[in-house]
Every structure is written in C-alpha cells, then in structure tokens.
Design a protein around this motif. Structure first.
Motif, PDB file in Angstrom:
ATOM      1  N   HIS A   1       2.169  11.790  -5.464  1.00 53.54           N
ATOM      2  CA  HIS A   1       2.736  12.443  -6.688  1.00 53.54           C
ATOM      3  C   HIS A   1       1.959  13.037  -7.602  1.00 53.54           C
ATOM      4  CE1 HIS A   1       6.475  10.156  -5.821  1.00 53.54           C
ATOM      5  NE2 HIS A   1       6.992  11.216  -5.794  1.00 53.54           N
ATOM      6  N   ILE A   2       0.871  12.409  -7.899  1.00 49.71           N
ATOM      7  CA  ILE A   2      -0.286  12.942  -8.502  1.00 49.71           C
ATOM      8  C   ILE A   2      -1.003  14.160  -8.110  1.00 49.71           C
ATOM      9  CG2 ILE A   2      -2.463  12.639  -9.663  1.00 49.71           C
ATOM     10  CD1 ILE A   2      -1.735   9.637 -10.011  1.00 49.71           C
ATOM     11  N   LEU A   3      -1.240  14.027  -6.846  1.00 43.81           N
ATOM     12  CA  LEU A   3      -1.658  15.292  -6.104  1.00 43.81           C
ATOM     13  C   LEU A   3      -0.851  16.559  -5.982  1.00 43.81           C
ATOM     14  CD1 LEU A   3      -3.697  13.600  -3.225  1.00 43.81           C
ATOM     15  CD2 LEU A   3      -4.683  14.465  -5.212  1.00 43.81           C
ATOM     16  N   ALA A   4       0.439  16.243  -5.808  1.00 44.00           N
ATOM     17  CA  ALA A   4       1.369  17.195  -5.838  1.00 44.00           C
ATOM     18  C   ALA A   4       1.631  17.775  -7.233  1.00 44.00           C
ATOM     19  CB  ALA A   4       2.868  16.684  -5.485  1.00 44.00           C
TER      20      ALA A   4
ATOM     21  N   LEU B   1      -0.971  18.178  -9.354  1.00 42.11           N
ATOM     22  CA  LEU B   1      -1.974  19.036  -9.560  1.00 42.11           C
ATOM     23  C   LEU B   1      -1.873  20.375  -8.770  1.00 42.11           C
ATOM     24  CD1 LEU B   1      -4.772  16.230  -9.544  1.00 42.11           C
ATOM     25  CD2 LEU B   1      -4.075  17.365 -11.498  1.00 42.11           C
ATOM     26  N   ALA B   2      -1.496  20.320  -7.618  1.00 42.24           N
ATOM     27  CA  ALA B   2      -1.378  21.339  -6.812  1.00 42.24           C
ATOM     28  C   ALA B   2      -0.425  22.294  -7.497  1.00 42.24           C
ATOM     29  CB  ALA B   2      -0.782  21.151  -5.398  1.00 42.24           C
ATOM     30  N   VAL B   3       0.737  21.846  -8.056  1.00 41.56           N
ATOM     31  CA  VAL B   3       1.501  22.779  -8.791  1.00 41.56           C
ATOM     32  C   VAL B   3       0.967  23.194  -9.975  1.00 41.56           C
ATOM     33  CG1 VAL B   3       3.711  22.811  -9.942  1.00 41.56           C
ATOM     34  CG2 VAL B   3       3.733  21.659  -8.068  1.00 41.56           C
ATOM     35  N   ALA B   4       0.352  22.534 -10.645  1.00 46.53           N
ATOM     36  CA  ALA B   4      -0.477  23.063 -11.855  1.00 46.53           C
ATOM     37  C   ALA B   4      -1.204  24.027 -11.459  1.00 46.53           C
ATOM     38  CB  ALA B   4      -1.191  21.914 -12.759  1.00 46.53           C
ATOM     39  N   VAL B   5      -2.053  23.843 -10.392  1.00 45.42           N
ATOM     40  CA  VAL B   5      -3.175  25.027 -10.083  1.00 45.42           C
ATOM     41  C   VAL B   5      -2.520  26.065  -9.647  1.00 45.42           C
ATOM     42  CG1 VAL B   5      -4.883  25.625  -8.169  1.00 45.42           C
ATOM     43  CG2 VAL B   5      -4.685  23.237  -9.619  1.00 45.42           C
ATOM     44  N   ALA B   6      -1.469  26.165  -9.006  1.00 43.00           N
ATOM     45  CA  ALA B   6      -0.559  27.148  -8.421  1.00 43.00           C
ATOM     46  C   ALA B   6      -0.153  27.994  -9.815  1.00 43.00           C
ATOM     47  CB  ALA B   6       0.698  26.964  -7.391  1.00 43.00           C
ATOM     48  N   ILE B   7       0.725  27.244 -10.528  1.00 41.46           N
ATOM     49  CA  ILE B   7       1.228  27.962 -11.808  1.00 41.46           C
ATOM     50  C   ILE B   7      -0.033  28.557 -12.769  1.00 41.46           C
ATOM     51  CG2 ILE B   7       2.236  27.664 -13.905  1.00 41.46           C
ATOM     52  CD1 ILE B   7       4.190  25.624 -12.539  1.00 41.46           C
TER      53      ILE B   7
ATOM     54  N   VAL C   1      -2.957  13.923 -14.640  1.00 41.96           N
ATOM     55  CA  VAL C   1      -3.409  12.596 -13.855  1.00 41.96           C
ATOM     56  C   VAL C   1      -3.578  11.384 -15.035  1.00 41.96           C
ATOM     57  CG1 VAL C   1      -5.793  11.552 -13.776  1.00 41.96           C
ATOM     58  CG2 VAL C   1      -5.430  13.921 -12.739  1.00 41.96           C
ATOM     59  N   ILE C   2      -3.506  11.787 -16.262  1.00 41.75           N
ATOM     60  CA  ILE C   2      -3.430  10.697 -17.179  1.00 41.75           C
ATOM     61  C   ILE C   2      -2.066   9.948 -17.259  1.00 41.75           C
ATOM     62  CG2 ILE C   2      -3.255   9.991 -19.687  1.00 41.75           C
ATOM     63  CD1 ILE C   2      -5.825  12.164 -20.229  1.00 41.75           C
ATOM     64  N   MET C   3      -1.201  10.886 -16.988  1.00 44.27           N
ATOM     65  CA  MET C   3       0.340  10.410 -16.836  1.00 44.27           C
ATOM     66  C   MET C   3       0.571   9.651 -15.674  1.00 44.27           C
ATOM     67  SD  MET C   3       2.576  13.468 -18.662  1.00 44.27           S
ATOM     68  CE  MET C   3       3.698  13.356 -17.380  1.00 44.27           C
ATOM     69  N   GLY C   4      -0.074   9.888 -14.601  1.00 44.58           N
ATOM     70  CA  GLY C   4       0.134   9.145 -13.395  1.00 44.58           C
ATOM     71  C   GLY C   4      -0.724   7.769 -13.454  1.00 44.58           C
ATOM     72  N   ILE C   5      -1.435   7.317 -14.186  1.00 44.48           N
ATOM     73  CA  ILE C   5      -2.159   6.218 -14.225  1.00 44.48           C
ATOM     74  C   ILE C   5      -1.281   5.223 -14.317  1.00 44.48           C
ATOM     75  CG2 ILE C   5      -3.828   4.725 -15.578  1.00 44.48           C
ATOM     76  CD1 ILE C   5      -5.347   7.434 -15.947  1.00 44.48           C
TER      77      ILE C   5
ATOM     78  N   MET D   1       0.745  -1.199   0.088  1.00 45.51           N
ATOM     79  CA  MET D   1       0.058   0.026  -0.064  1.00 45.51           C
ATOM     80  C   MET D   1       0.782   1.230  -0.090  1.00 45.51           C
ATOM     81  SD  MET D   1      -2.866   0.521  -0.186  1.00 45.51           S
ATOM     82  CE  MET D   1      -4.149   1.963  -0.052  1.00 45.51           C
ATOM     83  N   THR D   2       2.232   0.981   0.459  1.00 46.88           N
ATOM     84  CA  THR D   2       2.941   2.141   0.499  1.00 46.88           C
ATOM     85  C   THR D   2       3.092   2.749  -0.846  1.00 46.88           C
ATOM     86  OG1 THR D   2       4.051   1.320   2.339  1.00 46.88           O
ATOM     87  CG2 THR D   2       5.188   3.125   1.378  1.00 46.88           C
ATOM     88  N   ARG D   3       3.463   2.102  -1.854  1.00 49.34           N
ATOM     89  CA  ARG D   3       3.814   2.728  -3.206  1.00 49.34           C
ATOM     90  C   ARG D   3       2.573   3.226  -3.818  1.00 49.34           C
ATOM     91  NH1 ARG D   3       6.361  -2.514  -2.860  1.00 49.34           N
ATOM     92  NH2 ARG D   3       8.362  -2.552  -3.052  1.00 49.34           N
ATOM     93  N   THR D   4       1.266   2.529  -3.607  1.00 52.88           N
ATOM     94  CA  THR D   4       0.465   3.160  -4.152  1.00 52.88           C
ATOM     95  C   THR D   4       0.124   4.560  -3.588  1.00 52.88           C
ATOM     96  OG1 THR D   4      -0.657   1.163  -4.402  1.00 52.88           O
ATOM     97  CG2 THR D   4      -2.117   2.903  -4.451  1.00 52.88           C
ATOM     98  N   ALA D   5       0.258   4.640  -2.343  1.00 56.44           N
ATOM     99  CA  ALA D   5       0.112   5.994  -1.579  1.00 56.44           C
ATOM    100  C   ALA D   5       0.992   6.939  -2.007  1.00 56.44           C
ATOM    101  CB  ALA D   5       0.052   5.805   0.027  1.00 56.44           C
ATOM    102  N   ILE D   6       2.251   6.654  -2.256  1.00 58.38           N
ATOM    103  CA  ILE D   6       3.181   7.628  -2.826  1.00 58.38           C
ATOM    104  C   ILE D   6       2.867   8.172  -4.098  1.00 58.38           C
ATOM    105  CG2 ILE D   6       5.711   7.774  -3.619  1.00 58.38           C
ATOM    106  CD1 ILE D   6       6.203   5.687  -0.974  1.00 58.38           C
ATOM    107  N   GLU D   7       2.413   7.104  -5.105  1.00 52.87           N
ATOM    108  CA  GLU D   7       2.143   7.606  -6.445  1.00 52.87           C
ATOM    109  C   GLU D   7       0.685   8.570  -6.354  1.00 52.87           C
ATOM    110  OE1 GLU D   7       3.471   7.325  -9.303  1.00 52.87           O
ATOM    111  OE2 GLU D   7       5.138   5.986  -8.310  1.00 52.87           O
TER     112      GLU D   7
END
Length: 70
Positions: A10-13, A15-21, A48-52, A1-7
């Motif tokens: 990463h996707i959420l980070a 998205l946050a950067v994209a929103v900020a920029i 999101v697509i690249m993170g799938i 479950m650790t690897r899934t949570a990390i991924e």
C-alpha cells in the motif's frame, strides 16, 4: 507476514501514484516544475509517515499469529 507485506505494498502504491501525479503536473506546467516537485516530495514523505502506524499494527498482528501457531 501477510499483513505486513500488504501494508508495504500500500505504501509503495501510494508512492507510485504520487510520483505519477507529480510527474504529470510538472510536465504540464514547466514553469512551475521546481515547486511542483517539492510539493510532490512532501506528499511522498507524508505518504510514508502515514503508513508507519498501520505498518506497525500489521507487524504486531503478524507476530501474534506466528506465536499462536507455534
């Protein structure tokens, strides 16, 4: 479950950067706000697509680890 949570983090980070920029770009150039937000939305969808793929791989690895431990 650790690897899934990390991924997922990463996707959420990403998205946050994209929103900020996108927000900063729209704020700095008000005449182009509509276009900037559409481009930002496209970048968020692509993020999101690249993170799938990596997310699926992480889930498979987590399942393999869970099976080997059981």
């Amino acid at each position: 479950m650790t690897r899934t949570a990390i991924e997922i983090l990463h996707i959420l980070a990403g998205l946050a950067v994209a929103v900020a920029i996108t927000w900063a770009a729209a704020w700095s150039y008000p005449l182009g706000q509509d276009v900037i937000w559409w481009c930002g939305a496209a970048a968020m969808v692509v993020t999101v697509i690249m993170g799938i793929g990596p997310l699926r791989q992480a889930r498979l690895r987590d399942r393999q680890v869970d099976r080997s431990e059981a």
